[in-house]
Design an enzyme around this catalytic site. Structure first.
Site, PDB file in Angstrom:
ATOM      1  N   HIS A 156       0.833 -10.210 -11.833  1.00  0.00           N
ATOM      2  CA  HIS A 156       0.238  -9.750 -10.569  1.00  0.00           C
ATOM      3  C   HIS A 156       0.249 -10.918  -9.579  1.00  0.00           C
ATOM      4  O   HIS A 156      -0.551 -11.839  -9.672  1.00  0.00           O
ATOM      5  CB  HIS A 156      -1.187  -9.259 -10.803  1.00  0.00           C
ATOM      6  N   HIS A 159      -1.552  -8.826  -3.214  1.00  0.00           N
ATOM      7  CA  HIS A 159      -2.827  -8.256  -2.758  1.00  0.00           C
ATOM      8  C   HIS A 159      -3.968  -9.255  -2.604  1.00  0.00           C
ATOM      9  O   HIS A 159      -5.131  -8.886  -2.696  1.00  0.00           O
ATOM     10  CB  HIS A 159      -3.260  -7.119  -3.685  1.00  0.00           C
ATOM     11  N   TYR A 161      -4.819 -11.851  -4.529  1.00  0.00           N
ATOM     12  CA  TYR A 161      -5.385 -12.446  -5.728  1.00  0.00           C
ATOM     13  C   TYR A 161      -4.797 -13.848  -5.937  1.00  0.00           C
ATOM     14  O   TYR A 161      -4.122 -14.376  -5.071  1.00  0.00           O
ATOM     15  CB  TYR A 161      -5.177 -11.515  -6.922  1.00  0.00           C
TER      16      TYR A 161
END
Length: 353
Positions: A156, A159, A161
């Site tokens: 990931h 977004h 993070y």
């Protein structure tokens, strides 16, 4: 409208998929103290049994002090959590599916008071020792994914993070080797994570990285303003060992740069030559971030999506809310039962269906 393009096989390295449809990662936060339960296994198993080509799990966190911001987000470390994930992947395989975990660190994020307090770790203040241990923990979770029998994994990097906080000049003000004035310089953290993961899983195990231009903190934010900047961003990750770029947009049909109707996934494939996944309000009219505010959404047709897939703008299509709302969504598309598709109900966000 023919949906045949969605149901052709996709093969890359050891990853062999029966169709082009991917279940997008969607945070559920229903793994008590980080351990996925039988309900979680059943939830993913239903999608596998209903013709989803590849399931990407909700975000699962690495073994770092502030890797999660909600207590019941699942871990991807520790004996008990990994045993839970072994049960998940076994059930997915028994139901004919393929699956990869999304490996995550939330970084410096703030949640509402309804969630239990979790200590925060600011990306801008991580020591070099913190960074190196974080890289090691990403690699350790990746190795566990392969050892447990998962078919691939996803990092990931989107977004807002942790990894994305290093990409973004607003949050990365470091003056050492993990900072820099250019996007290429600020990508070193992601590159080093990918290199470590590649060393841990070997050459044939598929590594996906999810990226976005927008942030939850700033929907209009953009990291790469031109195709040249996108090359500077993505090519080092390709060289480090990233196989597939999962390109998150709020609306997949929106063009990435002026002068072309290619979306983010289209441009990523063009500049890297690697397979890409498109995602962003597939099958629905409403914006997916609105779902977190409790809004439902009507279904939309798939004509534009299929046009772009047939043109080979991208290779795979990730579906989020539509699959969360209806685990048989892919099967219904395959069988031509489009009239049985439903819109998205916001209540689905809180239910493991």
């Amino acid at each position: 409208m023919s949906t045949n393009a969605l149901f052709t096989p996709f093969n890359y390295k050891s990853l062999q998929l029966k169709n082009r449809l991917v279940m997008a990662p969607m945070t559920r936060a229903q793994s008590a103290d980080g351990v996925p339960t039988q309900k979680i296994a059943d939830y993913y198993g239903r999608r596998a049994a209903s013709e989803v080509g590849l399931i990407l799990s909700e975000g699962t966190v690495i073994n770092r002090p502030a890797s999660k911001n909600v207590q019941n987000i699942p871990d991807f470390y520790g004996t008990e959590a990994l045993e839970g994930w072994k049960n998940v992947i076994n059930q997915v395989h028994q139901n004919g599916g393929k699956m990869g975990p999304q490996i995550w660190h939330v970084g410096d994020t703030r949640m509402s008071e309804e969630y239990p307090a979790v200590p925060m770790e600011k990306a801008s203040t991580m020591s070099l020792e913190d960074i190196q241990d974080t890289i090691r923990q990403f690699a350790a979770s990746a190795k566990s994914a392969k050892d447990l029998g998962f078919d691939c994994l996803e990092i990931h990097g989107a977004h807002g993070y942790l990894i994305d906080q290093f990409f973004w000049e607003v949050t990365n003000t470091r003056t050492d080797e993990y900072g820099g004035k250019t996007l290429k310089e600020r990508s070193r953290f992601a590159v080093d994570i990918i290199k470590a993961i590649r060393a841990a899983v070997g050459e044939d195990f598929t590594i996906i990285i999810r990226l976005s231009q927008w942030k939850q903190q700033d929907y209009k934010s953009r990291l790469a303003l031109t195709p040249s900047e996108m090359e500077d961003w993505l090519l080092p990750m390709k060289e480090a060992g990233a196989d597939i770029f999962h390109c998150s947009q709020r609306r997949f049909w929106e063009p990435e740069f002026e002068g072309s109707d290619l979306n983010f996934a289209g441009w990523a494939k063009k500049v890297t030559g690697q397979p890409t996944i498109t995602v962003g309000s597939v099958g629905l009219k409403g914006d997916f971030m609105a779902a977190f505010a409790g809004e439902s959404s009507e279904k939309s047709d798939l004509t534009e999506l299929i046009r772009r897939l047939e043109r080979e703008d991208f290779d795979l299509v990730a579906v989020g809310r539509a699959l969360l709302n209806d685990h048989q969504w892919v099967k219904k598309i395959k069988e031509g039962k489009l009239e049985e598709l439903s819109g998205f109900s916001a209540e689905s966000m809180g239910v493991l269906y």
